[in-house]
Design a protein around this motif. Structure first.
Motif, PDB file in Angstrom:
ATOM      1  N   ILE A  48       0.837  -1.204   0.000  1.00 35.41           N
ATOM      2  CA  ILE A  48       0.000   0.000   0.000  1.00 35.41           C
ATOM      3  C   ILE A  48       0.871   1.253   0.000  1.00 35.41           C
ATOM      4  CG2 ILE A  48      -1.674   1.338   1.346  1.00 35.41           C
ATOM      5  CD1 ILE A  48      -2.953  -1.446   2.065  1.00 35.41           C
ATOM      6  N   VAL A  49       1.952   1.251   0.768  1.00 35.91           N
ATOM      7  CA  VAL A  49       2.888   2.384   0.723  1.00 35.91           C
ATOM      8  C   VAL A  49       3.449   2.523  -0.692  1.00 35.91           C
ATOM      9  CG1 VAL A  49       5.108   3.249   1.575  1.00 35.91           C
ATOM     10  CG2 VAL A  49       3.441   2.309   3.190  1.00 35.91           C
ATOM     11  N   HIS A  50       3.745   1.400  -1.338  1.00 32.60           N
ATOM     12  CA  HIS A  50       4.236   1.408  -2.725  1.00 32.60           C
ATOM     13  C   HIS A  50       3.182   1.985  -3.663  1.00 32.60           C
ATOM     14  CE1 HIS A  50       5.407  -0.496  -6.618  1.00 32.60           C
ATOM     15  NE2 HIS A  50       6.604  -0.108  -6.209  1.00 32.60           N
ATOM     16  N   ASP A  51       1.905   1.641  -3.432  1.00 36.68           N
ATOM     17  CA  ASP A  51       0.817   2.205  -4.236  1.00 36.68           C
ATOM     18  C   ASP A  51       0.851   3.727  -4.182  1.00 36.68           C
ATOM     19  OD1 ASP A  51      -0.100  -0.405  -4.661  1.00 36.68           O
ATOM     20  OD2 ASP A  51      -1.787  -0.223  -3.260  1.00 36.68           O
ATOM     21  N   VAL A  52       1.106   4.281  -3.007  1.00 39.24           N
ATOM     22  CA  VAL A  52       1.049   5.727  -2.796  1.00 39.24           C
ATOM     23  C   VAL A  52       2.318   6.431  -3.262  1.00 39.24           C
ATOM     24  CG1 VAL A  52       0.851   7.541  -1.045  1.00 39.24           C
ATOM     25  CG2 VAL A  52      -0.598   5.498  -0.894  1.00 39.24           C
ATOM     26  N   PHE A  53       3.481   5.883  -2.913  1.00 36.32           N
ATOM     27  CA  PHE A  53       4.744   6.583  -3.139  1.00 36.32           C
ATOM     28  C   PHE A  53       5.613   6.002  -4.242  1.00 36.32           C
ATOM     29  CE2 PHE A  53       3.947   7.520   1.422  1.00 36.32           C
ATOM     30  CZ  PHE A  53       3.857   8.890   1.314  1.00 36.32           C
ATOM     31  N   GLY A  54       5.348   4.768  -4.678  1.00 36.12           N
ATOM     32  CA  GLY A  54       6.251   4.121  -5.629  1.00 36.12           C
ATOM     33  C   GLY A  54       7.542   3.732  -4.933  1.00 36.12           C
TER      34      GLY A  54
END
Length: 134
Positions: A48-54
Motif C-alpha cells: 500500500i505504501v508502494h501504491d502511494v509513493f512508488g
C-alpha cells in the motif's frame, strides 16, 4: 480533499490492521493482538505504501537466536529513504538481514490478495481513493 501527510497514511494503516488482515503464516506462530498491531502486516502494508509513493519494495530475512523465522517487507522511497511502518512488530530480539529489492508481482497478488484489498479498503475509508497499484 485535503492533502495527506505520511502521518495520515500511517494512522490509516494502523487503524486497518486486525486479525483478519494478519498473515496466516505469522498468526499460526503468534496470534495477532491489538498490543502489537503491526504483527503480520509488513507485506500488504509495504504494498500500500508502494501504491502511494512508488519506489522499491524491500525484503529481508528474519532470524531469531540464529534461526530463520521468515521474511520482512518494507519500502525504499524514490528519494532513497527506507521506510518501515511495521518494524515495531519485532519485540523479541529478531534480526533482519539480507535486505534486497524485489519486484512487485504483476496483477492480483498470488497470496494475501484478499487481505491486501481489505486493508486497502480500510485505508481508503479514512483517506479517500488511493492511486492504483503500479
Amino acid at each position: 480533499m485535503r492533502p495527506w501527510t505520511l502521518l495520515d497514511l500511517d494512522k490509516a494503516l494502523r487503524a486497518g490492521w486486525a486479525a483478519d488482515t494478519c498473515s496466516p503464516s505469522d498468526i499460526s506462530h503468534v496470534p495477532w493482538q491489538p498490543e502489537n498491531p503491526a504483527w503480520g502486516h509488513c507485506d500488504i502494508t509495504a504494498l500500500i505504501v508502494h501504491d502511494v509513493f512508488g519506489g522499491d519494495l524491500m525484503l529481508g530475512d528474519v532470524h531469531q537466536d540464529g534461526r530463520p523465522q521468515g521474511f520482512h517487507w518494507w519500502n525504499r522511497l524514490p528519494n532513497g529513504v527506507e521506510l518501515d511502518l511495521t518494524r515495531e512488530q519485532f519485540r523479541n530480539g529478531q534480526v533482519i538481514t539480507g535486505a534486497r529489492v524485489i519486484e512487485r508481482p504483476p496483477g492480483p497478488l498470488p497470496r494475501r490478495w484478499e487481505e491486501y484489498l481489505l486493508l486497502r479498503g480500510r485505508v481508503e475509508e479514512r483517506l479517500g481513493p488511493l492511486p492504483e497499484p503500479s
